[in-house]
Write a protein that holds these residues in place. Structure first.
Motif, PDB file in Angstrom:
ATOM      1  N   PHE A 162      14.056   9.933   2.316  1.00  0.00           N
ATOM      2  CA  PHE A 162      13.313  11.252   1.743  1.00  0.00           C
ATOM      3  C   PHE A 162      12.110  10.523   2.655  1.00  0.00           C
ATOM      4  CE2 PHE A 162      16.197  10.226  -1.320  1.00  0.00           C
ATOM      5  CZ  PHE A 162      16.684  11.418  -1.589  1.00  0.00           C
ATOM      6  N   ASP A 163      10.771  12.473   2.635  1.00  0.00           N
ATOM      7  CA  ASP A 163       9.662  11.993   2.773  1.00  0.00           C
ATOM      8  C   ASP A 163       9.017  12.322   1.871  1.00  0.00           C
ATOM      9  OD1 ASP A 163      10.421  13.412   5.808  1.00  0.00           O
ATOM     10  OD2 ASP A 163       9.370  11.755   6.145  1.00  0.00           O
ATOM     11  N   HIS A 164       7.955  11.592   1.362  1.00  0.00           N
ATOM     12  CA  HIS A 164       7.591  11.616  -0.314  1.00  0.00           C
ATOM     13  C   HIS A 164       5.893  11.769  -0.019  1.00  0.00           C
ATOM     14  CE1 HIS A 164      10.509  13.107  -2.822  1.00  0.00           C
ATOM     15  NE2 HIS A 164      11.220  12.648  -3.010  1.00  0.00           N
ATOM     16  N   GLU A 165       5.557  11.858  -1.050  1.00  0.00           N
ATOM     17  CA  GLU A 165       4.305  11.599  -1.460  1.00  0.00           C
ATOM     18  C   GLU A 165       3.553  10.134  -1.814  1.00  0.00           C
ATOM     19  OE1 GLU A 165       1.948  14.568  -2.673  1.00  0.00           O
ATOM     20  OE2 GLU A 165       2.359  16.631  -1.487  1.00  0.00           O
ATOM     21  N   PHE A 166       2.689   9.038  -1.360  1.00  0.00           N
ATOM     22  CA  PHE A 166       2.707   8.474  -2.029  1.00  0.00           C
ATOM     23  C   PHE A 166       0.902   8.538  -1.850  1.00  0.00           C
ATOM     24  CE2 PHE A 166       6.251   7.524  -1.301  1.00  0.00           C
ATOM     25  CZ  PHE A 166       7.010   6.139  -1.618  1.00  0.00           C
ATOM     26  N   SER A 167       0.111   7.920  -3.266  1.00  0.00           N
ATOM     27  CA  SER A 167      -0.951   7.642  -3.187  1.00  0.00           C
ATOM     28  C   SER A 167      -1.317   6.036  -2.417  1.00  0.00           C
ATOM     29  CB  SER A 167      -1.368   7.645  -4.551  1.00  0.00           C
ATOM     30  OG  SER A 167      -1.303   6.369  -5.352  1.00  0.00           O
ATOM     31  N   LEU A 168      -2.082   5.462  -1.915  1.00  0.00           N
ATOM     32  CA  LEU A 168      -2.762   4.326  -1.592  1.00  0.00           C
ATOM     33  C   LEU A 168      -3.846   3.810  -2.677  1.00  0.00           C
ATOM     34  CD1 LEU A 168      -3.460   5.483   1.768  1.00  0.00           C
ATOM     35  CD2 LEU A 168      -1.089   4.469   0.932  1.00  0.00           C
ATOM     36  N   THR A 169      -2.966   2.662  -2.576  1.00  0.00           N
ATOM     37  CA  THR A 169      -4.144   1.393  -3.623  1.00  0.00           C
ATOM     38  C   THR A 169      -3.677   0.271  -3.606  1.00  0.00           C
ATOM     39  OG1 THR A 169      -4.716   1.600  -6.336  1.00  0.00           O
ATOM     40  CG2 THR A 169      -2.526   2.424  -5.179  1.00  0.00           C
ATOM     41  N   ASN A 170      -5.006  -0.089  -3.857  1.00  0.00           N
ATOM     42  CA  ASN A 170      -4.868  -1.822  -3.659  1.00  0.00           C
ATOM     43  C   ASN A 170      -3.717  -2.285  -5.328  1.00  0.00           C
ATOM     44  OD1 ASN A 170      -4.891  -4.771  -3.977  1.00  0.00           O
ATOM     45  ND2 ASN A 170      -6.885  -4.954  -3.217  1.00  0.00           N
ATOM     46  N   ARG A 171      -2.446  -2.827  -4.973  1.00  0.00           N
ATOM     47  CA  ARG A 171      -1.374  -2.977  -6.259  1.00  0.00           C
ATOM     48  C   ARG A 171      -2.167  -4.751  -5.904  1.00  0.00           C
ATOM     49  NH1 ARG A 171       1.390   0.536  -9.149  1.00  0.00           N
ATOM     50  NH2 ARG A 171       3.008  -1.235  -9.320  1.00  0.00           N
ATOM     51  N   SER A 172      -2.797  -5.515  -6.076  1.00  0.00           N
ATOM     52  CA  SER A 172      -2.452  -6.672  -5.951  1.00  0.00           C
ATOM     53  C   SER A 172      -1.929  -7.684  -7.478  1.00  0.00           C
ATOM     54  CB  SER A 172      -3.464  -7.066  -5.016  1.00  0.00           C
ATOM     55  OG  SER A 172      -4.710  -7.297  -5.787  1.00  0.00           O
ATOM     56  N   ASP A 173      -2.676  -6.786  -7.812  1.00  0.00           N
ATOM     57  CA  ASP A 173      -2.568  -7.354  -9.831  1.00  0.00           C
ATOM     58  C   ASP A 173      -1.392  -6.832 -10.418  1.00  0.00           C
ATOM     59  OD1 ASP A 173      -5.220  -8.797  -8.978  1.00  0.00           O
ATOM     60  OD2 ASP A 173      -6.644  -6.458 -10.125  1.00  0.00           O
ATOM     61  N   PHE A 174      -0.392  -5.768  -9.117  1.00  0.00           N
ATOM     62  CA  PHE A 174       0.594  -4.972  -9.910  1.00  0.00           C
ATOM     63  C   PHE A 174       1.849  -6.260  -9.564  1.00  0.00           C
ATOM     64  CE2 PHE A 174      -1.858  -2.061 -10.772  1.00  0.00           C
ATOM     65  CZ  PHE A 174      -2.233  -1.520 -11.603  1.00  0.00           C
ATOM     66  N   SER A 175       2.942  -6.558 -10.256  1.00  0.00           N
ATOM     67  CA  SER A 175       4.637  -7.153  -9.888  1.00  0.00           C
ATOM     68  C   SER A 175       5.084  -7.050  -8.749  1.00  0.00           C
ATOM     69  CB  SER A 175       5.139  -7.234 -11.166  1.00  0.00           C
ATOM     70  OG  SER A 175       4.948  -8.217 -11.814  1.00  0.00           O
ATOM     71  N   TYR A 176       5.333  -5.232  -8.616  1.00  0.00           N
ATOM     72  CA  TYR A 176       5.313  -4.762  -7.577  1.00  0.00           C
ATOM     73  C   TYR A 176       4.968  -4.044  -6.898  1.00  0.00           C
ATOM     74  CZ  TYR A 176       9.446  -6.390 -10.143  1.00  0.00           C
ATOM     75  OH  TYR A 176      10.821  -6.555 -11.392  1.00  0.00           O
ATOM     76  N   GLN A 177       4.385  -4.055  -5.516  1.00  0.00           N
ATOM     77  CA  GLN A 177       3.803  -3.402  -4.628  1.00  0.00           C
ATOM     78  C   GLN A 177       4.660  -1.803  -4.450  1.00  0.00           C
ATOM     79  OE1 GLN A 177       4.845  -6.598  -2.007  1.00  0.00           O
ATOM     80  NE2 GLN A 177       2.603  -5.783  -1.118  1.00  0.00           N
ATOM     81  N   VAL A 178       5.253  -1.477  -4.680  1.00  0.00           N
ATOM     82  CA  VAL A 178       5.580  -0.293  -4.685  1.00  0.00           C
ATOM     83  C   VAL A 178       6.057   0.621  -5.965  1.00  0.00           C
ATOM     84  CG1 VAL A 178       7.792   1.880  -3.740  1.00  0.00           C
ATOM     85  CG2 VAL A 178       6.474  -0.206  -2.212  1.00  0.00           C
ATOM     86  N   LEU A 179       5.470   2.052  -6.537  1.00  0.00           N
ATOM     87  CA  LEU A 179       5.998   2.374  -7.540  1.00  0.00           C
ATOM     88  C   LEU A 179       6.571   3.875  -7.762  1.00  0.00           C
ATOM     89  CD1 LEU A 179       5.144   2.305 -11.011  1.00  0.00           C
ATOM     90  CD2 LEU A 179       3.294   3.790 -10.743  1.00  0.00           C
ATOM     91  N   ILE A 180       7.344   4.125  -7.713  1.00  0.00           N
ATOM     92  CA  ILE A 180       8.662   5.219  -7.678  1.00  0.00           C
ATOM     93  C   ILE A 180       8.492   6.272  -8.985  1.00  0.00           C
ATOM     94  CG2 ILE A 180      10.829   5.944  -7.343  1.00  0.00           C
ATOM     95  CD1 ILE A 180       9.089   4.988  -4.872  1.00  0.00           C
ATOM     96  N   GLY A 181       7.723   6.883  -8.483  1.00  0.00           N
ATOM     97  CA  GLY A 181       7.624   8.611  -9.635  1.00  0.00           C
ATOM     98  C   GLY A 181       7.982   8.965 -10.324  1.00  0.00           C
ATOM     99  N   ARG A 182       7.714  10.538 -11.151  1.00  0.00           N
ATOM    100  CA  ARG A 182       8.833  11.544 -10.946  1.00  0.00           C
ATOM    101  C   ARG A 182       9.395  12.206  -9.778  1.00  0.00           C
ATOM    102  NH1 ARG A 182       6.200  11.526 -15.911  1.00  0.00           N
ATOM    103  NH2 ARG A 182       4.939  13.635 -14.457  1.00  0.00           N
TER     104      ARG A 182
END
Length: 205
Positions: A162-182
């Protein structure tokens, strides 16, 4: 437009709140360039017709007919080939991806952004360049207002691209590098929170 390869030197990511042990693998450094996406062609992150990989065998819900995913699934960034475990979050409106060295620039009068993504498991680092779609205001857990760049990235989950929109942010403090939203799930996937890696087996370490 073919990918442009260029070396990337970036610091090792900070340890997460829940540190994971990754094998020490020499990073593979390359640059990937996304196709130009016209701003007028993207409306509320509605995906283009999905591309199904040959022999893709994704479980489908018997009632809705939608593909079934668990609370964690492997997602591949198609332009770069990097695959990372992603957290599926039906409470998030927009998807986001862990990115560092985020730098806006102009190309032929258009706004672009370059950034680096890194696979924590393998150590592979990839520099990507995408047209800048817009910026969104995000309120952090600390109540701070932040502006994040938004780009369109082709990704594959469950054998479907799929082609989808992603916001770019530093997720180094999170367990997962990718968050899939609605915006990614709507009309395509149903979530079974009691399962993980339904679409494909994958180690999260």
């Amino acid at each position: 437009m073919k990918p442009v390869v260029e070396p990337v030197v970036s610091p090792e990511p900070k340890p997460e709140a829940e540190p994971e042990v990754a094998p020490e693998v020499k990073p593979v450094k390359k640059t990937v360039e996304n196709p130009v996406v016209k701003k007028s062609a993207v409306k509320k992150s509605v995906p283009t017709k999905p591309v199904v990989a040959p022999h893709a065998d994704t479980a489908a819900d018997s009632l809705s007919g939608l593909r079934v995913v668990g609370e964690v699934e492997p997602v591949t960034l198609v332009p770069s080939g990097v695959t990372m475990p992603a957290r599926i979050d039906t409470g998030a409106t927009t998807s986001s991806i862990d990115a560092t060295e985020i730098e806006p620039f102009e190309r032929d009068g258009e706004k672009w952004v370059r950034f680096v993504v890194a696979d924590r498991r393998s150590g592979e680092k990839v520099s990507m360049q995408c047209p800048l779609l817009r910026r969104v205001n995000i309120i952090s857990h600390a109540g701070e207002s932040l502006k994040r760049p938004v780009v369109v990235i082709k990704t594959m989950m469950g054998g479907v691209a799929f082609d989808h929109e992603f916001s770019l942010t530093n997720r180094s403090d999170f367990s997962y590098q990718v968050l899939i939203g609605r915006n990614y799930l709507q009309g395509e996937f149903v979530v079974d929170v009691n399962r993980k890696n339904v679409t494909s087996p994958m180690s999260e370490n």
